[in-house]
Design a protein around this motif. Structure first.
Motif, mmCIF file in Angstrom:
data_model
loop_
_atom_site.group_PDB
_atom_site.id
_atom_site.type_symbol
_atom_site.label_atom_id
_atom_site.label_comp_id
_atom_site.label_asym_id
_atom_site.label_seq_id
_atom_site.Cartn_x
_atom_site.Cartn_y
_atom_site.Cartn_z
ATOM 1 N N ARG A 209 46.620 45.817 57.941
ATOM 2 C CA ARG A 209 46.657 44.905 56.789
ATOM 3 C C ARG A 209 46.029 45.625 55.605
ATOM 4 N NH1 ARG A 209 43.239 39.290 57.077
ATOM 5 N NH2 ARG A 209 43.264 38.748 54.855
ATOM 6 N N VAL A 210 46.630 45.456 54.441
ATOM 7 C CA VAL A 210 46.124 46.125 53.237
ATOM 8 C C VAL A 210 45.715 45.063 52.212
ATOM 9 C CG1 VAL A 210 46.657 47.782 51.389
ATOM 10 C CG2 VAL A 210 47.769 48.014 53.615
ATOM 11 N N VAL A 211 44.509 45.221 51.701
ATOM 12 C CA VAL A 211 44.049 44.314 50.655
ATOM 13 C C VAL A 211 43.723 45.175 49.443
ATOM 14 C CG1 VAL A 211 42.290 42.642 49.997
ATOM 15 C CG2 VAL A 211 43.076 42.723 52.364
ATOM 16 N N ILE A 212 44.372 44.887 48.326
ATOM 17 C CA ILE A 212 44.113 45.690 47.124
ATOM 18 C C ILE A 212 43.191 44.914 46.189
ATOM 19 C CG2 ILE A 212 45.157 46.855 45.134
ATOM 20 C CD1 ILE A 212 47.620 47.354 46.817
ATOM 21 N N LEU A 213 42.132 45.617 45.808
ATOM 22 C CA LEU A 213 41.111 45.011 44.961
ATOM 23 C C LEU A 213 41.196 45.675 43.589
ATOM 24 C CD1 LEU A 213 38.561 43.155 45.128
ATOM 25 C CD2 LEU A 213 37.278 45.160 45.845
ATOM 26 N N HIS A 214 41.203 44.863 42.553
ATOM 27 C CA HIS A 214 41.190 45.443 41.213
ATOM 28 C C HIS A 214 40.274 44.633 40.312
ATOM 29 C CE1 HIS A 214 42.482 47.990 38.038
ATOM 30 N NE2 HIS A 214 42.753 46.945 37.289
ATOM 31 N N GLU A 215 39.316 45.324 39.695
ATOM 32 C CA GLU A 215 38.326 44.685 38.827
ATOM 33 C C GLU A 215 37.757 43.417 39.454
ATOM 34 O OE1 GLU A 215 39.510 44.648 34.741
ATOM 35 O OE2 GLU A 215 39.520 46.834 34.750
ATOM 36 N N GLY A 216 37.413 43.542 40.743
ATOM 37 C CA GLY A 216 36.708 42.451 41.413
ATOM 38 C C GLY A 216 37.561 41.339 41.968
ATOM 39 N N VAL B 163 37.040 46.984 59.198
ATOM 40 C CA VAL B 163 37.359 46.823 57.778
ATOM 41 C C VAL B 163 36.920 48.113 57.119
ATOM 42 C CG1 VAL B 163 36.980 45.462 55.680
ATOM 43 C CG2 VAL B 163 36.857 44.339 57.918
ATOM 44 N N LEU B 164 37.870 48.823 56.504
ATOM 45 C CA LEU B 164 37.495 50.084 55.861
ATOM 46 C C LEU B 164 37.947 50.091 54.417
ATOM 47 C CD1 LEU B 164 40.186 52.109 55.582
ATOM 48 C CD2 LEU B 164 39.830 52.324 58.016
ATOM 49 N N SER B 165 37.246 50.842 53.594
ATOM 50 C CA SER B 165 37.672 50.972 52.205
ATOM 51 C C SER B 165 38.141 52.395 51.976
ATOM 52 C CB SER B 165 36.524 50.644 51.248
ATOM 53 O OG SER B 165 35.526 51.632 51.348
ATOM 54 N N SER B 166 39.066 52.537 51.055
ATOM 55 C CA SER B 166 39.605 53.864 50.777
ATOM 56 C C SER B 166 40.329 53.851 49.442
ATOM 57 C CB SER B 166 40.603 54.242 51.880
ATOM 58 O OG SER B 166 41.128 55.520 51.635
ATOM 59 N N HIS B 167 40.415 55.023 48.808
ATOM 60 C CA HIS B 167 41.362 55.094 47.696
ATOM 61 C C HIS B 167 42.421 56.147 48.004
ATOM 62 C CE1 HIS B 167 37.716 57.338 46.143
ATOM 63 N NE2 HIS B 167 38.601 58.288 46.385
ATOM 64 N N VAL B 168 42.479 56.557 49.276
ATOM 65 C CA VAL B 168 43.483 57.537 49.698
ATOM 66 C C VAL B 168 44.585 56.805 50.480
ATOM 67 C CG1 VAL B 168 43.857 59.692 50.957
ATOM 68 C CG2 VAL B 168 41.624 59.230 49.916
ATOM 69 N N VAL C 276 41.663 48.606 49.431
ATOM 70 C CA VAL C 276 42.038 49.723 48.568
ATOM 71 C C VAL C 276 41.787 49.364 47.109
ATOM 72 C CG1 VAL C 276 43.890 51.383 48.104
ATOM 73 C CG2 VAL C 276 43.948 50.072 50.192
ATOM 74 N N GLY C 277 41.339 50.344 46.337
ATOM 75 C CA GLY C 277 41.146 50.092 44.919
ATOM 76 C C GLY C 277 40.711 51.357 44.223
ATOM 77 N N VAL C 278 40.896 51.389 42.931
ATOM 78 C CA VAL C 278 40.467 52.566 42.159
ATOM 79 C C VAL C 278 38.946 52.570 42.043
ATOM 80 C CG1 VAL C 278 42.631 52.702 40.848
ATOM 81 C CG2 VAL C 278 40.744 51.313 39.974
ATOM 82 N N ASN C 279 38.373 53.640 41.502
ATOM 83 C CA ASN C 279 36.923 53.713 41.309
ATOM 84 C C ASN C 279 36.452 52.509 40.497
ATOM 85 O OD1 ASN C 279 37.180 57.251 40.867
ATOM 86 N ND2 ASN C 279 36.384 56.206 42.639
ATOM 87 N N GLY C 280 35.388 51.895 40.991
ATOM 88 C CA GLY C 280 34.805 50.777 40.248
ATOM 89 C C GLY C 280 35.467 49.431 40.511
ATOM 90 N N ALA C 281 36.443 49.386 41.424
ATOM 91 C CA ALA C 281 37.164 48.137 41.689
ATOM 92 C C ALA C 281 36.270 47.075 42.339
ATOM 93 C CB ALA C 281 38.368 48.415 42.589
ATOM 94 N N GLY C 282 35.219 47.539 43.035
ATOM 95 C CA GLY C 282 34.325 46.587 43.704
ATOM 96 C C GLY C 282 34.284 46.773 45.213
ATOM 97 N N GLU D 6 27.506 39.808 40.699
ATOM 98 C CA GLU D 6 27.326 40.444 39.388
ATOM 99 C C GLU D 6 26.144 41.406 39.449
ATOM 100 O OE1 GLU D 6 26.567 36.767 39.099
ATOM 101 O OE2 GLU D 6 28.718 36.439 39.325
ATOM 102 N N TYR D 7 26.228 42.467 38.659
ATOM 103 C CA TYR D 7 25.074 43.333 38.418
ATOM 104 C C TYR D 7 24.721 43.113 36.955
ATOM 105 C CZ TYR D 7 26.641 45.791 42.664
ATOM 106 O OH TYR D 7 27.028 46.119 43.937
ATOM 107 N N GLY D 8 23.656 42.392 36.686
ATOM 108 C CA GLY D 8 23.359 42.026 35.306
ATOM 109 C C GLY D 8 24.521 41.215 34.756
ATOM 110 N N ARG D 9 25.120 41.695 33.658
ATOM 111 C CA ARG D 9 26.253 40.941 33.081
ATOM 112 C C ARG D 9 27.593 41.447 33.568
ATOM 113 N NH1 ARG D 9 24.701 40.594 26.822
ATOM 114 N NH2 ARG D 9 26.727 39.575 26.708
ATOM 115 N N LYS D 10 27.567 42.486 34.426
ATOM 116 C CA LYS D 10 28.823 43.068 34.920
ATOM 117 C C LYS D 10 29.289 42.319 36.181
ATOM 118 C CE LYS D 10 32.031 45.871 36.072
ATOM 119 N NZ LYS D 10 33.266 46.011 35.354
ATOM 120 N N THR D 11 30.487 41.736 36.120
ATOM 121 C CA THR D 11 31.036 41.070 37.303
ATOM 122 C C THR D 11 31.680 42.124 38.194
ATOM 123 O OG1 THR D 11 31.463 39.066 36.076
ATOM 124 C CG2 THR D 11 32.709 39.334 38.108
ATOM 125 N N ALA D 12 31.171 42.278 39.414
ATOM 126 C CA ALA D 12 31.741 43.267 40.341
ATOM 127 C C ALA D 12 32.743 42.611 41.280
ATOM 128 C CB ALA D 12 30.634 43.942 41.136
#
Ligand SMILES: Nc1ncnc2c1ncn2[C@@H]1O[C@H](COP(=O)(O)OP(=O)(O)OP(=O)(O)O)[C@@H](O)[C@H]1O
Length: 248
Positions: A201-208, A186-191, A32-38, A10-16
């Protein structure tokens, strides 16, 4: 072997990140994940740069954030962060050489390895340039070179193709494929195009949280039309949409 056990942050009260578990030992794992996914939070935690609020990260069984075992775990991995700070007066080779030395290599081995890494990322001709004189794309490649130079078993690359032109992106994809032959990347991308080119292997992250973990064939099979050229992208978008609906 990299293992994340029930990692939350968490960052303060925001769960990442929310209770993430992942283990991997080889090939290319794309996060993979959209902006802010974590993604960056997860990459920083996996790369030893950010202590998670909860959970643990193990490298071949050694806890990355425990005193005593951290010094064994840390040299076995390297991270290419999205942003890094540097002295603009340092020369490219000096910088890569120094960071590889800090990772525990002898100065001589780090010197040779820094040359090889700069060659691999296509910056051999800029090895004596001051960092302050390089373009944004070149600095991204310096960040990649310093990650490769210490020859780690595990490479953590946070959006390695961001800011690169098409030819450089293709070069980085080839490089990722080559270096993953005998280590874990292990790489991250939104492309999705980059992901399709390199990922085993693909791991999709959304809102943490993880909303998918599988290979590209499994990901495409979830698309409305699995044989469409955009199947991976379509599937990614529909997984995100269903996750959003689930939250509502
Ligand atoms: N230092 C910080 N302080 C406060 N909140 C943060 C901080 N870093 C990240 N966050 C928040 O945590 C969440 C996850 O951020 P993170 O940077 O890990 O996502 P990301 O998937 O890498 O995004 P991007 O693709 O935009 O880089 C976001 O909501 C972000 O606003």
């Amino acid at each position: 072997m990299l293992e994340l056990r029930e990692v939350s942050h968490e960052y303060g009260r925001k769960t990442a990140l929310n209770t993430i578990s992942l283990s991997a030992s080889g090939g290319v794992v794309a996060l993979v994940g959209v902006n802010g996914a974590g993604k960056s939070t997860l990459m920083s935690i996996a790369g030893g740069a950010l202590r998670p609020a909860h959970g643990s990260v193990l490298v071949d069984g050694d806890d990355l954030y425990r005193r005593g075992s951290r010094r064994h775990a840390l040299p076995r991995l390297s991270i290419m962060p999205q942003r890094f700070s540097f002295s603009p007066r340092l020369r490219t080779h000096e910088f890569v050489n120094y960071l590889a030395y800090l990772k525990g290599m002898s100065w001589r081995a780090a010197f040779v390895s820094a040359h090889e890494a700069l060659e691999l990322v296509g910056l051999a001709d800029r090895k004596n340039s001051r960092l302050g004189s390089l373009s944004g794309g070149m600095l991204r490649r310096v960040a990649l070179a310093q990650a490769i130079a210490s020859n780690p078993q595990i490479l953590i690359l946070d959006e390695p193709t961001t800011g690169l032109d098409p030819a450089q992106r293709a070069g980085v994809r080839r490089l990722v494929k080559t270096v993953s032959a005998d280590r874990l990347v292990v790489l991250s991308s939104h492309v999705m195009e980059d992901v399709e080119a390199v990922a085993d292997r693909v791991v999709i992250l959304h809102e943490g949280s993880f909303v998918f973990d599988g290979d590209l064939t499994e990901l495409k099979a979830r698309a409305p039309q699995a044989d469409s050229p955009t199947a991976a992208e379509d599937s990614f978008l529909s997984l995100i949409e269903s996750a959003v609906e689930g939250i509502r």
